[in-house]
Design a protein around this motif. Structure first.
Motif, mmCIF file in Angstrom:
data_model
loop_
_atom_site.group_PDB
_atom_site.id
_atom_site.type_symbol
_atom_site.label_atom_id
_atom_site.label_comp_id
_atom_site.label_asym_id
_atom_site.label_seq_id
_atom_site.Cartn_x
_atom_site.Cartn_y
_atom_site.Cartn_z
ATOM 1 N N ARG A 1 0.725 -1.164 -0.050
ATOM 2 C CA ARG A 1 -0.131 -0.023 0.022
ATOM 3 C C ARG A 1 0.730 1.145 0.036
ATOM 4 N N GLU A 2 1.850 1.255 0.682
ATOM 5 C CA GLU A 2 2.904 2.364 0.633
ATOM 6 C C GLU A 2 3.630 2.736 -0.619
ATOM 7 N N SER B 1 -4.477 0.334 -13.920
ATOM 8 C CA SER B 1 -3.620 -0.367 -13.224
ATOM 9 C C SER B 1 -3.443 0.126 -11.787
ATOM 10 N N LEU B 2 -3.260 1.518 -11.497
ATOM 11 C CA LEU B 2 -3.201 1.790 -10.082
ATOM 12 C C LEU B 2 -4.478 1.767 -9.432
ATOM 13 N N ALA B 3 -5.696 1.731 -10.085
ATOM 14 C CA ALA B 3 -6.909 1.617 -9.293
ATOM 15 C C ALA B 3 -7.169 0.231 -9.060
ATOM 16 N N VAL B 4 -6.940 -0.608 -9.958
ATOM 17 C CA VAL B 4 -7.254 -2.147 -9.872
ATOM 18 C C VAL B 4 -6.431 -2.799 -8.777
ATOM 19 N N LEU B 5 -4.892 -2.403 -8.645
ATOM 20 C CA LEU B 5 -4.118 -2.650 -7.603
ATOM 21 C C LEU B 5 -4.526 -2.377 -6.228
ATOM 22 N N ALA B 6 -4.955 -0.950 -6.065
ATOM 23 C CA ALA B 6 -5.601 -0.681 -5.179
ATOM 24 C C ALA B 6 -6.706 -1.437 -4.629
ATOM 25 N N SER B 7 -7.864 -1.722 -5.376
ATOM 26 C CA SER B 7 -8.820 -2.443 -4.922
ATOM 27 C C SER B 7 -8.411 -3.948 -4.529
ATOM 28 N N ASP B 8 -7.457 -4.328 -5.255
ATOM 29 C CA ASP B 8 -6.813 -5.829 -4.936
ATOM 30 C C ASP B 8 -6.279 -5.899 -3.533
ATOM 31 N N ALA C 1 -6.849 -3.928 -0.992
ATOM 32 C CA ALA C 1 -7.839 -3.701 -0.088
ATOM 33 C C ALA C 1 -8.725 -4.907 0.276
ATOM 34 N N ARG C 2 -9.096 -5.695 -0.789
ATOM 35 C CA ARG C 2 -9.943 -6.786 -0.852
ATOM 36 C C ARG C 2 -9.005 -7.973 -0.105
ATOM 37 N N LEU C 3 -8.029 -8.038 -0.651
ATOM 38 C CA LEU C 3 -7.204 -9.447 0.104
ATOM 39 C C LEU C 3 -6.662 -9.174 1.409
ATOM 40 N N SER C 4 -6.650 -7.817 1.880
ATOM 41 C CA SER C 4 -6.162 -7.225 3.268
ATOM 42 C C SER C 4 -7.212 -7.278 4.173
ATOM 43 N N GLY C 5 -8.428 -7.883 3.660
ATOM 44 C CA GLY C 5 -9.641 -7.675 4.479
ATOM 45 C C GLY C 5 -10.476 -6.536 4.785
ATOM 46 N N PRO D 1 -13.235 -4.984 2.388
ATOM 47 C CA PRO D 1 -14.013 -5.421 1.160
ATOM 48 C C PRO D 1 -14.696 -4.105 0.728
ATOM 49 N N ASP D 2 -15.320 -3.502 1.744
ATOM 50 C CA ASP D 2 -15.796 -2.323 1.470
ATOM 51 C C ASP D 2 -15.159 -1.080 0.765
ATOM 52 N N GLU D 3 -13.823 -0.990 1.270
ATOM 53 C CA GLU D 3 -13.066 -0.186 0.675
ATOM 54 C C GLU D 3 -12.565 -0.533 -0.884
ATOM 55 N N ALA D 4 -12.476 -1.946 -0.933
ATOM 56 C CA ALA D 4 -12.072 -2.442 -2.198
ATOM 57 C C ALA D 4 -13.116 -2.201 -3.412
ATOM 58 N N LEU D 5 -14.511 -2.195 -2.663
ATOM 59 C CA LEU D 5 -15.709 -2.046 -3.738
ATOM 60 C C LEU D 5 -15.710 -0.557 -4.153
ATOM 61 N N ARG D 6 -15.468 0.286 -3.028
ATOM 62 C CA ARG D 6 -15.713 1.604 -3.380
ATOM 63 C C ARG D 6 -14.582 2.018 -4.490
ATOM 64 N N VAL D 7 -13.359 1.681 -4.181
ATOM 65 C CA VAL D 7 -12.228 2.051 -5.209
ATOM 66 C C VAL D 7 -12.550 1.343 -6.541
ATOM 67 N N ALA D 8 -13.191 0.116 -6.727
ATOM 68 C CA ALA D 8 -13.277 -0.538 -7.975
ATOM 69 C C ALA D 8 -14.621 0.009 -8.615
ATOM 70 N N ALA D 9 -15.486 0.503 -7.893
ATOM 71 C CA ALA D 9 -16.785 1.348 -8.429
ATOM 72 C C ALA D 9 -16.240 2.799 -9.128
ATOM 73 N N GLN D 10 -15.342 3.034 -8.350
ATOM 74 C CA GLN D 10 -14.657 4.624 -8.722
ATOM 75 C C GLN D 10 -13.767 4.179 -10.222
ATOM 76 N N ALA D 11 -13.242 3.100 -10.289
ATOM 77 C CA ALA D 11 -12.519 2.737 -11.323
ATOM 78 C C ALA D 11 -13.356 2.238 -12.434
ATOM 79 N N ARG D 12 -14.541 1.792 -12.369
ATOM 80 C CA ARG D 12 -15.555 1.483 -13.329
ATOM 81 C C ARG D 12 -15.997 2.675 -13.932
ATOM 82 N N ALA D 13 -16.187 3.769 -13.178
ATOM 83 C CA ALA D 13 -16.869 4.923 -13.639
ATOM 84 C C ALA D 13 -15.699 5.814 -14.489
ATOM 85 N N ALA D 14 -14.535 5.614 -13.958
ATOM 86 C CA ALA D 14 -13.636 6.531 -14.875
ATOM 87 C C ALA D 14 -12.923 5.710 -16.220
ATOM 88 N N PHE D 15 -13.170 4.418 -16.061
ATOM 89 C CA PHE D 15 -12.560 3.582 -17.098
ATOM 90 C C PHE D 15 -13.682 2.525 -17.565
#
Length: 409
Positions: free
Chosen positions: A240-241, A259-266, A268-272, A274-288
């Motif tokens: 994350r850093e 790439s930046l958005a997907v890795l950020a979501s991944d 968050a999702r795998l580090s426990g 899920p809500d943050e992962a979903l927020r980032v992924a939804a933002q990425a879908r809207a942007a791309f």
């Protein structure tokens, strides 16, 4: 015979319709234009039907070689000279090989010309083609030292490079704009080539050293490679850093790049988270909206958030949108498995295997779907229909393989 003749014609027309790109090629390139030059060259092969023409050439060469052998045999018997017969037979073989090599060289030059035109029309740097080819030639001279050029299937000759260089000099100059995503995809490819935790650690250390010594050409991409390498080691805090440093070096606000958005979501999702992962992924879908990677991150985040019905509905829409993409059928199968729908899970896996041409695996999955016991009458009808179709396709493919073997031989 008539069915075989139809098959031969169709196979010749359809051959060469796909281009494969591996991570090694992406890492070997240094700019997006270099990568585009290779894709343009391979597209030239497809547009000029070189594989189809090569199959026809091979069939002719086989007859030439066979004719030379028969003529040599008859001449040797008639003249009572085994050497004469052997010489004629070898001459026929040599003519066939020479024809094939000349065809291969001509095809390469033709693909160069078509690829150059595509590269120029798309607004890329046309100098990237001779530059990258020259680098490949130097690599070939190291890896294939002592091998004569004329026996190579795809020779990177000096005259080919000179031809592309001359074309670049006469072409109108346009300043190419490189997509910022290219550098991240190249960095990702570099990490994905590694096989073990020690490899990932070595890549992370090498990229940190390049950043510290200011020898990297793209700081944001280098930090991204560090983040992904740490992610692969499940070291969430360093990952994350490093990703935050990559985002800061890239600049701007919002998701940045897919790439930046997907890795950020991944992360968050795998580090426990899920809500943050979903927020980032939804933002990425809207942007791309055209990014399948962002869509997949969103689907994964829905499953991680236990929103299984939403994930299933979303993935069903995706398989309708990308029906020829096996990855979406596999993702749908995972969501269906999470919801306990075993018959539909196996049905989705069958569609994935069918798209990959693995007909027996597809048939096996549909048989499991029939035995699952949770399919409705309508679903069973669909499963039975697809089962019969896949069995027929498997049988047809076996017959086509025999015909294709005869054509290529």
């Amino acid at each position: 015979m008539l069915r075989g003749a139809r098959f031969e014609h169709q196979r010749l027309l359809a051959a060469g319709g796909f281009i494969g790109i591996n991570t090694g090629l992406i890492v070997a390139t240094r700019t997006e234009s270099e990568l585009a030059s290779v894709i343009g060259h391979e597209t030239g092969h497809v547009l000029q039907h070189h594989i189809a023409r090569m199959l026809g050439q091979q069939a002719q060469n086989s007859w030439i070689a066979l004719g030379g052998m028969l003529l040599g045999l008859l001449a040797g018997i008639g003249a009572r000279s085994p050497d004469l017969g052997m010489g004629i037979a070898m001459g026929g073989q040599g003519l066939a090989v020479d024809r094939q090599l000349r065809f291969s060289r001509d095809a390469e030059r033709e693909a160069d010309r078509v690829g150059f035109q595509l590269l120029q029309a798309a607004g890329f740097d046309t100098y990237a083609m001779p530059t990258f080819f020259e680098r490949l030639q130097r690599a070939d001279s190291i890896n294939e030292a002592g091998v004569p050029e004329y026996v190579r299937t795809h020779p990177l000759t000096t005259d080919r490079i000179a031809d592309m260089l001359n074309r670049s000099r006469t072409a109108a100059y346009r300043q190419p704009v490189q997509s910022p995503e290219y550098a991240f995809v190249r960095a990702r490819s570099l990490v994905l080539q590694q096989k073990s935790a020690s490899d990932y650690a070595a890549i992370a250390d090498a990229q940190r050293t390049a950043i510290r010594t200011q020898t990297t050409s793209n700081v944001a991409a280098a930090w991204y490679a560090v983040a992904l390498a740490e992610f692969k080691q499940r070291r969430w805090v360093p990952a994350r850093e490093a990703l935050e440093k990559s985002r800061a070096a890239f600049g701007g606000t919002g998701p940045g790049t897919p790439s930046l958005a997907v890795l950020a979501s991944d992360i968050a999702r795998l580090s426990g988270q899920p809500d943050e992962a979903l927020r980032v992924a939804a933002q990425a879908r809207a942007a791309f909206p055209l990014s399948q990677a962002a869509d997949m991150a969103y689907a994964d985040a829905l499953v991680a958030s236990q929103r299984i019905p939403d994930a299933t509905k979303f993935l069903q829409a995706q398989v309708e949108r990308y029906r020829s993409e096996p990855i979406w059928w596999r993702a749908l199968a995972g969501a269906l498995a999470a919801s306990g729908k075993r018959a539909r899970q196996h049905e989705a896996l069958a569609e994935q295997y069918a798209l990959q041409g693995q007909w027996m695996a597809a048939v096996s999955q549909l048989k499991l779907a029939r035995e699952a016991g949770d399919a409705s009458f309508y679903e069973m009808s669909v499963i039975d229909a697809r089962l019969h179709e896949f069995q027929r396709r498997y049988k047809d493919d076996k017959e086509d393989e025999k015909d294709f073997g005869k054509l290529a031989g």
